[in-house]
Design an enzyme around this catalytic site. Structure first.
Site, short mmCIF file in Angstrom:
data_model
loop_
_atom_site.label_atom_id
_atom_site.label_comp_id
_atom_site.label_asym_id
_atom_site.label_seq_id
_atom_site.Cartn_x
_atom_site.Cartn_y
_atom_site.Cartn_z
N ASP A 176 1.00 -1.14 0.12
CA ASP A 176 0.14 -0.07 -0.02
C ASP A 176 0.89 1.15 -0.11
O ASP A 176 2.03 1.28 0.29
CB ASP A 176 -0.94 -0.07 1.20
CG ASP A 176 -0.08 -0.03 2.38
OD1 ASP A 176 0.19 -1.21 2.91
OD2 ASP A 176 0.55 0.88 3.01
N ASP A 201 0.47 3.45 2.20
CA ASP A 201 0.33 4.28 3.54
C ASP A 201 -0.62 5.44 3.53
O ASP A 201 -1.52 5.13 2.69
CB ASP A 201 1.50 4.77 4.33
CG ASP A 201 1.50 4.86 5.81
OD1 ASP A 201 0.99 4.03 6.49
OD2 ASP A 201 1.94 5.65 6.13
N1 LIG Z 1 1.08 1.39 5.68
C1 LIG Z 1 1.54 0.59 6.66
N2 LIG Z 1 2.02 0.70 7.94
C2 LIG Z 1 2.65 0.04 8.71
N3 LIG Z 1 2.41 -1.12 8.75
C3 LIG Z 1 2.21 -1.87 7.38
N4 LIG Z 1 2.33 -2.97 6.84
C4 LIG Z 1 2.08 -2.98 5.68
N5 LIG Z 1 1.51 -1.45 5.34
C5 LIG Z 1 1.86 -0.87 6.36
#
Ligand SMILES: Nc1ncnc2[nH]cnc12
Ligand SMILES: CSC[C@H]1O[C@H](OP(=O)(O)O)[C@H](O)[C@@H]1O
Length: 289
Positions: free
Chosen positions: A208, A210
């Site tokens: 992703d 974030d």
């Molecule tokens: N955006 C994110 N923040 C923290 N841990 C994660 N693991 C996978 N995506 C994450």
């Protein structure tokens, strides 16, 4: 020396690796309960041992994982090198979901997790300037590429406690600090591997962006969906690792991380803690007997 690769499987990777002659071995640790049993077996004739970081069925949140016990049992199993597989969020436009990153630096924002095997009565200071093993990381990146994954070599991982994802302000801050990717488990795992003299590589799978991009916010369902789609690729990367490893394992810098690291005078050392350290620090302690 022969290779024995310890693989710590994170979110979406708890089912483990396809190992020949697989055997589940319950290894005990004086540092408490590891996340589960270690499964050991062979890939292409190379020994691999697997441990599911969050336990079978993903029961342990990132802050409750006993990172010390996990590293200790891998060391006691005879592992020579540790490969961590993790889901990570991207803090950079060009690190798109679906890609892999061989992490080489960390910013540790976790707090309250047991972060050292050493302590009162047995003080030790190891170098963490280069927290990952350059050789192992390059081999893991080669293997992931051979499995068909886009791989970024190098990247700074911001470790947060979670279990919540970050706020937009935090995400922007981590980008300004130079963070490239974010996760909840790379620390203290990497620190502890270094104290245990285990070369460590973290192969992160970007799930992703974030929440730093306007209008976007990561959710667990998104992470799990990407991991599900990529789990086979991660397993294929580990099979590829067995193929790219040199026939013989030569020394790595982390193998001797504890040389000269002990501060506590031999006569002042805590016997109970020393006994607990027979796994991670046995090489050095036996030499000093
Ligand atoms: N955006 C994110 N923040 C923290 N841990 C994660 N693991 C996978 N995506 C994450
Ligand atoms: C479900 S997203 C958050 C979770 O996923 C990652 O776990 P792991 O590193 O074990 O793959 C991340 O660090 C969080 O623990």
């Amino acid at each position: 020396m022969t290779w024995h690769i310890g693989v710590i499987g994170g979110s979406g990777l708890h089912e483990g690796l396809a190992l020949d002659e697989a055997q589940s071995i319950p290894v005990r640790s004086p540092f408490g309960e590891p996340s589960g049993p270690v499964t050991t077996g062979l890939i292409g004739g190379v020994r691999f041992s697997f441990l599911a970081r969050h336990g079978a069925g993903h029961v342990l949140p990132p802050a409750a994982v006993n990172y010390r016990a996990n590293i200790d049992v891998l060391k006691r199993t005879g592992v020579t090198d540790v490969v961590a597989l993790s889901a990570i969020g991207s803090l950079r436009e060009d690190l798109a979901p679906g890609g892999f990153v061989a992490v080489d630096q960390f910013i540790d924002r976790t707090a309250g997790r047991a972060r050292s095997f050493f302590g009162e009565g047995m003080v030790a200071h190891v170098s963490l300037a280069d927290p990952t093993c350059a050789r192992l990381s390059a081999l893991v990146a080669d293997a992931a590429e051979s499995a068909g994954a886009p791989v970024r070599r190098g990247g700074c991982y911001v470790a947060i406690d979670g279990p919540q994802f970050s706020t937009r302000a935090e995400s922007a801050l981590y980008r300004a600090w130079g963070g490239d990717v974010i996760g909840m488990t790379g620390m203290p795992e990497a620190r502890l591997a270094r104290e245990a003299e285990l070369p460590y590589a973290l192969l992160g799978m970007v799930t992703d962006y974030d929440c730093w991009r306007e209008g976007e916010a990561v959710g667990a369902a998104e992470v799990f969906a990407v991991m599900k789609a990529n789990a086979a690729l991660a397993r294929e990367a580990m099979a590829g690792l067995a193929r790219v490893l040199p026939a013989q394992r030569t020394a790595a810098p982390a193998d001797t991380a504890l040389d000269g690291a002990f501060a506590t005078a031999p006569g002042q050392r805590d016997g109970r803690l020393l006994a607990m350290l027979d796994g991670v620090a046995g090489r050095v302690l036996r030499k000093q007997e």
